[in-house]
Design a protein around this motif. Structure first.
Motif, PDB file in Angstrom:
ATOM      1  N   ARG A  38       0.828  -1.209   0.000  1.00  0.00           N
ATOM      2  CA  ARG A  38       0.000   0.000   0.000  1.00  0.00           C
ATOM      3  C   ARG A  38       0.864   1.262   0.000  1.00  0.00           C
ATOM      4  O   ARG A  38       0.542   2.256  -0.662  1.00  0.00           O
ATOM      5  CB  ARG A  38      -0.912  -0.002   1.227  1.00  0.00           C
ATOM      6  N   LEU A  91      -4.639  -3.903  -1.972  1.00  0.00           N
ATOM      7  CA  LEU A  91      -5.120  -2.728  -2.702  1.00  0.00           C
ATOM      8  C   LEU A  91      -6.595  -2.848  -3.066  1.00  0.00           C
ATOM      9  O   LEU A  91      -7.094  -3.949  -3.333  1.00  0.00           O
ATOM     10  CB  LEU A  91      -4.305  -2.538  -3.991  1.00  0.00           C
ATOM     11  N   TRP A 147      -5.419   5.486  -2.409  1.00  0.00           N
ATOM     12  CA  TRP A 147      -3.986   5.763  -2.538  1.00  0.00           C
ATOM     13  C   TRP A 147      -3.534   6.964  -1.710  1.00  0.00           C
ATOM     14  O   TRP A 147      -2.369   7.264  -1.652  1.00  0.00           O
ATOM     15  CB  TRP A 147      -3.622   5.969  -4.000  1.00  0.00           C
ATOM     16  N   ALA A 153      -6.283  -0.236   3.249  1.00  0.00           N
ATOM     17  CA  ALA A 153      -7.141  -0.141   2.070  1.00  0.00           C
ATOM     18  C   ALA A 153      -8.528   0.286   2.510  1.00  0.00           C
ATOM     19  O   ALA A 153      -8.820   0.394   3.687  1.00  0.00           O
ATOM     20  CB  ALA A 153      -7.210  -1.497   1.370  1.00  0.00           C
TER      21      ALA A 153
END
Length: 472
Positions: A38, A91, A147, A153
């Motif tokens: 991540r 992700l 992101w 996540a």
């Protein structure tokens, strides 16, 4: 690709030079693989690429379990599928695209023997592109995009880990073995002690035995140091042992730090001493449920100290007939001593047909707590009258009758009688328990000890003394 290797600390420099971030043989050594994937992904701009390469378990490691011969710090073995699984765990699915996944095997030498480090390329690589989130496809995402949150996540895709971490330790250099038993029991442990010496030939082994076994232990030559400690009497018939009472003295006697401590006693009473040892790995006979401090636990046969049961039936009181003044309720049959008829059977039944074998019948019987002249006569009869076991009772206790059946189709009957010239006793009868004994199939203590050493060797040497680290 090796010339392009970049550590994760230099990712900002990579961004300035181009549109790709490369991680070569880093991921396999990192405990929290999801967090680092991540983080790498969060440092990319939309349209940038993340390239991850890890050793191929078949091409490079050439083994099915850790530790790796050439990468001792490696925490996970990789196939193409497991590498992609880790990315999918880390992700959100709309934050990246997989552009390439494959084996890197240019110049790989398939003819090298197993003990030689592979030559040529022997890795797996995946290329993913960071993408813009697809508007409206994910349910209620947080205000910030995935992101922009490098540590986790989106909640909808923060899945359970499928990759179990394994802690790899080096081979133990200092080992403590406990063989605390009565006189002569050390002999039963000789095969296990010899195995330990052979498997851990480079380690320093301290052996703890009773003082009466110290000379014999020294003559075996399996330990570098013999420590005498008396947790039990010399002979099992001398006195009742109290192992827990020796715990303070044991702590004062065993103060060194060990890589591995093993308790070879089959009975579980010395686990309290093993728990007090300062050791990185503790191994013993028992279960993790009962002894959570055991890193390596060999389960003990639950029938070790009792007869194995081929049949175990609970027979309710309604299966028995009675006469006299006994009062039957839903829970039991109750009799008052003042109105019981003399010199006759009060209760009998249930006339079950048995096959040949050794049996025990346990009367579920509560007697009035008195110590006078009152008596009851309990027995077991076969085929409507042949008495094969009996006992006279006068107060509370455990009422077990053992008997044997020799012929197929034999009828079993349990009975309660009054006794001539003796007062009866008030009682409550709740049925009984019929057990057919089978030949025991438990292991001998010497076999348990040898199996424990084999198990320890498997976990410590063959598979790297691994401990599962729970996901989360």
């Amino acid at each position: 690709m090796q010339d392009q290797t970049v550590a994760s600390d230099n990712v900002d420099e990579v961004r300035d030079r181009g549109a790709a971030l490369l991680s070569f043989r880093l991921l396999q050594d990192i405990v929290d693989y999801r967090a680092v994937v991540r983080e790498w992904h969060a440092r990319l701009r939309v349209g940038d690429y993340l390239i991850i390469a890890v050793p191929h378990f078949f091409l490079y490691n050439r083994q099915l379990a850790l530790p790796s011969k050439w990468l001792p710090a490696q925490r996970r073995l990789y196939s193409p599928g497991s590498l992609l699984t880790e990315i999918e765990e880390a992700l959100a699915p709309d934050s990246y695209r997989v552009r390439w996944l494959g084996d890197l095997d240019d110049g790989y030498d398939h003819d090298l023997p197993p003990g030689v480090e592979p030559q040529g390329a022997s890795d797996i690589a995946v290329v993913i592109e960071r993408t813009q989130a697809s508007a409206g496809l994910l349910p209620d995402p947080p205000v910030r995009a995935a992101w922009e949150m490098p540590q986790k996540a989106r909640v909808h895709f923060d899945t359970e880990r499928t990759r179990i971490e394994r802690e790899v330790r080096s081979s133990p250099k200092r080992i403590l073995i406990m063989k605390l038993d009565h006189l002569g029991d050390l002999i039963m442990g000789i095969p296990a002690l010899e195995l330990a010496r052979r498997y851990f030939s480079d380690a320093r082994i301290d052996l703890v035995v009773g003082s009466w076994n110290k000379d014999m232990a020294a003559e075996l030559g399996v330990a570098d140091r013999i420590i005498a400690f008396d947790a039990f009497p010399r002979n099992s018939t001398e006195e009742e042992p109290n192992v827990e009472a020796t715990l303070g003295l044991f702590r004062a006697s065993i103060t060194d730090q060990y890589d591995l401590a093993i308790d070879l006693r089959a009975d579980i009473d010395t686990r309290v001493l093993l728990r007090a040892v300062k050791a990185s790995i503790k191994a013993g006979i028992g279960t993790r449920g009962r002894f959570p401090f055991l890193d390596i636990a060999l389960p003990l046969d639950s029938t070790r100290n009792e007869a194995e049961r081929a049949r175990d039936d609970t027979i309710g009181q309604h299966g028995f007939a009675h006469q006299g003044s006994a009062r039957r309720t839903h829970f039991g049959l109750h009799s008052d001593k003042e109105t019981v008829e003399r010199d006759c059977a009060i209760l009998w039944g249930p006339y079950i047909v048995l096959e040949p074998g050794d049996y025990v019948f346990d009367f579920y019987l509560d007697l009035e707590d008195e110590r006078g002249d009152g008596l009851l006569h309990l027995d077991v009869a076969l085929n409507n009258g042949r008495r094969v076991a009996e006992m006279f009772v006068s107060g509370p206790g455990n009422f077990h009758l053992r008997f044997r059946v020799d012929e197929p189709g034999t009828t079993f009957e349990a009975r309660i009688f009054t006794v001539d010239d003796h007062p009866s006793i008030s009682f409550s009868f709740y049925g009984g328990r019929l057990i057919k004994q089978a030949p025991g199939n438990v292991l001998h203590q010497s076999e348990y000890a040898a199996l424990l050493i084999e198990f320890v060797k498997m976990r410590v040497q063959d598979f790297g003394a691994m401990q599962d680290v729970l996901p989360g």
